[in-house]
Design an enzyme around this catalytic site. Structure first.
Site, short mmCIF file in Angstrom:
data_model
loop_
_atom_site.label_atom_id
_atom_site.label_comp_id
_atom_site.label_asym_id
_atom_site.label_seq_id
_atom_site.Cartn_x
_atom_site.Cartn_y
_atom_site.Cartn_z
CE1 TYR A 79 -4.24 -1.45 5.25
CE2 TYR A 79 -2.63 -0.29 4.74
CZ TYR A 79 -3.49 -1.37 4.46
OH TYR A 79 -4.12 -1.51 2.65
CB SER A 86 -0.96 -0.14 1.33
OG SER A 86 -1.22 1.84 1.75
P1 NAD Z 1 -11.71 -6.03 0.07
O1 NAD Z 1 -12.09 -6.15 1.95
O2 NAD Z 1 -12.59 -5.61 -0.22
O3 NAD Z 1 -11.74 -7.53 0.37
C1 NAD Z 1 -9.87 -8.08 1.22
C2 NAD Z 1 -10.13 -9.53 1.11
O4 NAD Z 1 -9.26 -10.05 1.88
C3 NAD Z 1 -11.12 -10.50 0.73
O5 NAD Z 1 -11.12 -11.16 -0.16
C4 NAD Z 1 -11.33 -10.84 1.87
O6 NAD Z 1 -12.85 -12.18 1.79
C5 NAD Z 1 -10.63 -11.38 2.50
N1 NAD Z 1 -9.69 -11.38 3.56
C6 NAD Z 1 -10.10 -11.17 4.83
N2 NAD Z 1 -9.31 -11.36 5.57
C7 NAD Z 1 -8.98 -12.61 4.99
C8 NAD Z 1 -8.65 -13.45 5.77
N3 NAD Z 1 -8.25 -13.84 7.26
N4 NAD Z 1 -8.22 -15.13 5.70
C9 NAD Z 1 -8.42 -15.36 4.08
N5 NAD Z 1 -8.88 -14.12 3.11
C10 NAD Z 1 -9.35 -12.77 4.19
O7 NAD Z 1 -10.51 -4.76 0.14
P2 NAD Z 1 -9.39 -4.89 -0.89
O8 NAD Z 1 -9.39 -3.13 -1.06
O9 NAD Z 1 -9.74 -5.10 -1.42
O10 NAD Z 1 -8.23 -4.68 -0.40
C11 NAD Z 1 -6.97 -5.87 -1.09
C12 NAD Z 1 -5.55 -5.96 -0.13
O11 NAD Z 1 -5.46 -4.18 -1.16
C13 NAD Z 1 -5.14 -5.44 0.89
O12 NAD Z 1 -3.74 -6.13 0.93
C14 NAD Z 1 -5.36 -4.14 1.07
O13 NAD Z 1 -4.24 -3.54 2.33
C15 NAD Z 1 -4.68 -3.81 -0.57
N6 NAD Z 1 -4.85 -1.83 -0.01
C16 NAD Z 1 -6.60 -1.25 -0.24
C17 NAD Z 1 -6.30 -0.44 -0.93
C18 NAD Z 1 -7.90 0.26 -0.87
O14 NAD Z 1 -7.62 1.62 -0.62
N7 NAD Z 1 -8.81 -0.83 -0.68
C19 NAD Z 1 -5.69 0.40 -0.63
C20 NAD Z 1 -3.70 0.53 -1.06
C21 NAD Z 1 -3.67 -1.48 -0.03
#
Ligand code: NAD
Length: 261
Positions: free
Chosen positions: A156, A143
């Site tokens: 985080y 991130s």
């Molecule tokens: P999201 O909540 O839409 O998806 C998260 C996914 O992880 C889901 O499929 C969920 O079921 C799964 N998950 C959560 N806990 C779990 C566990 N214990 N075991 C197995 N699966 C698990 O979130 P997102 O925004 O798509 O995030 C995905 C990645 O991208 C993350 O690592 C997040 O930190 C990173 N990220 C997101 C953003 C953003 O703005 N959305 C920005 C930077 C980084």
């Protein structure tokens, strides 16, 4: 680019960024191991869509990535079914926003387990096979918070910084091979993880969700536009390509200018 003979494991691929990445890989013909939480009907729909639309083989693992034994079973099942894993995308992640004075210890533990330790366990389990296969791509979704901090996100930020350090160490340990390890650092992507933060801001400031989205973006992301899961998927495809064979240990920002400030 064809990934027809490749097998990809994308953690946290039932939603958001992970689902977008899985679609990009499937569009190029990769077989997919999907993982994450969700309603069984929703997950079944995703699997059917992948098989019908992209004509690729899929397998779903319900592994809870906070549990090392469950990660081991997921990887073992994947090897039994597909015989290999060529591309590992460590994407699953969770968030909790609270100042450190009041940060619940169990949320710290959970975030470190899912966002950082699970990345270690998955790499440790997949790397020996990649070495045997003499090819591999490890892509860790960090991130912007892997490179800079924001207040109230201690766990985080710590975990995502850790992912970048881990990425560099693995890149060095695989430098003499055709296995690469890199991180991607997205800015704001409109997914359920961020929708929760928009909702919290809307409630605390008594504004509607559109205004809250704009405020969130203007605070950090100069483009004032969300990054999309498809754009992250395209970056994953690049890192899987031969053009990226010497891209090793990088942290690739896709952040609307967040880190240029
Ligand atoms: P999201 O909540 O839409 O998806 C998260 C996914 O992880 C889901 O499929 C969920 O079921 C799964 N998950 C959560 N806990 C779990 C566990 N214990 N075991 C197995 N699966 C698990 O979130 P997102 O925004 O798509 O995030 C995905 C990645 O991208 C993350 O690592 C997040 O930190 C990173 N990220 C997101 C953003 C953003 O703005 N959305 C920005 C930077 C980084």
């Amino acid at each position: 680019m064809s990934l027809q003979n490749r097998v990809a494991l994308v953690t946290g691929s039932t939603s958001g960024v992970g689902l977008g990445i899985a679609k990009s890989l499937a569009e190029q013909g990769a077989s997919l191991i999907l993982n994450g939480f969700g309603e069984p009907e929703h997950i079944q729909k995703i699997l059917s869509q992948f098989e019908a639309e992209y004509r690729v083989r899929t397998f779903y693992s319900e592994a809870d990535l906070a549990k090392p034994d469950a990660i081991a079973k997921m990887v073992q099942d994947a090897f039994e079914i597909f015989g290999r894993i060529d591309i590992l995308v460590n994407n699953a992640g969770i968030q909790h926003v609270e100042k450190i004075d009041e940060f619940p210890t169990e949320r710290w533990d959970a975030i470190l387990a899912v966002n950082l330790s699970a990345v270690f366990h998955s790499i440790k389990l997949c790397l020996p096979r990649m070495r045997q296969q003499q090819w591999g791509r490890i892509i860790n979704i960090s991130s912007t918070h892997g490179l800079v901090a924001s207040a109230n996100k201690s766990a985080y930020v710590a975990a995502k910084h850790g992912v970048i350090g881990l990425t560099k160490a693995v890149a060095l340990e695989t430098a003499l091979s055709k296995i690469t390890c890199n991180a991607i650092c997205p800015g704001w992507v409109l997914t359920p993880l961020v929708e929760k933060q928009i909702e919290a801001l809307a409630n605390s400031e008594n504004i509607n969700s559109k205004e809250a989205s704009l405020r969130l973006l203007s605070e950090k992301q100069p483009s004032q536009e969300f990054v999309t899961a498809e754009q992250i998927g395209a970056a994953v495809l690049y890192l899987c390509s031969e053009a990226a064979a010497q891209v090793r240990g990088t942290a690739l920002n896709i952040d609307g200018g967040w880190l240029a400030q």
